[in-house]
Design a protein around this motif. Structure first.
Motif, short mmCIF file in Angstrom:
data_model
loop_
_atom_site.label_atom_id
_atom_site.label_comp_id
_atom_site.label_asym_id
_atom_site.label_seq_id
_atom_site.Cartn_x
_atom_site.Cartn_y
_atom_site.Cartn_z
N GLU A 5 0.83 -1.21 0.00
CA GLU A 5 0.00 0.00 0.00
C GLU A 5 0.86 1.26 0.00
O GLU A 5 0.55 2.22 -0.69
CB GLU A 5 -0.94 0.01 1.21
N THR A 6 1.96 1.22 0.74
CA THR A 6 2.87 2.36 0.76
C THR A 6 3.48 2.56 -0.62
O THR A 6 3.59 3.70 -1.10
CB THR A 6 3.97 2.15 1.83
N ASP A 7 3.85 1.48 -1.28
CA ASP A 7 4.41 1.57 -2.63
C ASP A 7 3.37 2.13 -3.60
O ASP A 7 3.67 3.01 -4.42
CB ASP A 7 4.89 0.19 -3.09
N LEU A 8 2.13 1.65 -3.51
CA LEU A 8 1.07 2.17 -4.36
C LEU A 8 0.87 3.66 -4.13
O LEU A 8 0.73 4.44 -5.08
CB LEU A 8 -0.26 1.45 -4.08
N LEU A 9 0.87 4.06 -2.88
CA LEU A 9 0.67 5.47 -2.55
C LEU A 9 1.81 6.31 -3.09
O LEU A 9 1.59 7.40 -3.62
CB LEU A 9 0.55 5.61 -1.02
N GLN A 10 3.02 5.80 -3.01
CA GLN A 10 4.17 6.54 -3.55
C GLN A 10 4.02 6.71 -5.07
O GLN A 10 4.28 7.79 -5.60
CB GLN A 10 5.48 5.80 -3.23
N GLN A 11 3.61 5.67 -5.75
CA GLN A 11 3.39 5.75 -7.19
C GLN A 11 2.29 6.76 -7.51
O GLN A 11 2.41 7.55 -8.45
CB GLN A 11 3.01 4.38 -7.76
N LEU A 12 1.25 6.76 -6.72
CA LEU A 12 0.12 7.67 -6.90
C LEU A 12 0.57 9.12 -6.72
O LEU A 12 0.21 9.99 -7.51
CB LEU A 12 -0.96 7.31 -5.89
N VAL A 13 1.38 9.38 -5.70
CA VAL A 13 1.88 10.73 -5.43
C VAL A 13 2.70 11.25 -6.61
O VAL A 13 2.70 12.45 -6.89
CB VAL A 13 2.70 10.74 -4.12
N HIS A 14 3.35 10.35 -7.31
CA HIS A 14 4.15 10.76 -8.47
C HIS A 14 3.32 10.86 -9.75
O HIS A 14 3.87 11.01 -10.84
CB HIS A 14 5.34 9.81 -8.65
N GLY A 15 1.99 10.76 -9.60
CA GLY A 15 1.09 11.00 -10.73
C GLY A 15 0.93 9.85 -11.69
O GLY A 15 0.44 10.04 -12.80
N ARG A 16 1.32 8.66 -11.29
CA ARG A 16 1.21 7.52 -12.20
C ARG A 16 -0.22 6.97 -12.23
O ARG A 16 -0.91 6.94 -11.22
CB ARG A 16 2.19 6.44 -11.78
N SER A 17 -0.63 6.54 -13.40
CA SER A 17 -1.96 5.96 -13.59
C SER A 17 -1.97 4.52 -13.07
O SER A 17 -0.91 3.93 -12.83
CB SER A 17 -2.32 5.95 -15.08
N ASN A 18 -3.16 3.97 -12.94
CA ASN A 18 -3.27 2.56 -12.53
C ASN A 18 -2.52 1.66 -13.51
O ASN A 18 -1.86 0.70 -13.11
CB ASN A 18 -4.73 2.13 -12.43
#
Length: 69
Positions: free
Chosen positions: A10-23
């Motif tokens: 979940e932390t990794d997903l959140l980090q990816q999300l913060v960097h603006g990456r799409s699903n």
């Protein structure tokens, strides 16, 4: 909620999300199906008490779960 309450995934997903990456981009980065990412995101949103990606990113940054590099 503390940092320990988020799983490493979940932390990794959140980090990816913060960097603006799409699903789709997150799925490719983690070698997972896009549908799997969507399911993880729903769980992450529930844990954070938010309803969308923007709120999740803000909450994650505010609480120190992730950081902008």
């Amino acid at each position: 909620m503390t940092r320990g309450e988020l799983t490493p995934r979940e932390t990794d997903l959140l980090q990816q999300l913060v960097h603006g990456r799409s699903n789709k981009e997150i799925a490719a980065h983690l070698n997972l199906a896009e549908e799997t990412i969507k399911a993880y995101m729903k769980g992450l949103f529930a844990k954070l008490g938010v309803v969308d990606r923007t709120q999740a990113a803000i909450r994650g940054l505010q609480r120190g779960f992730v950081h902008l590099d």
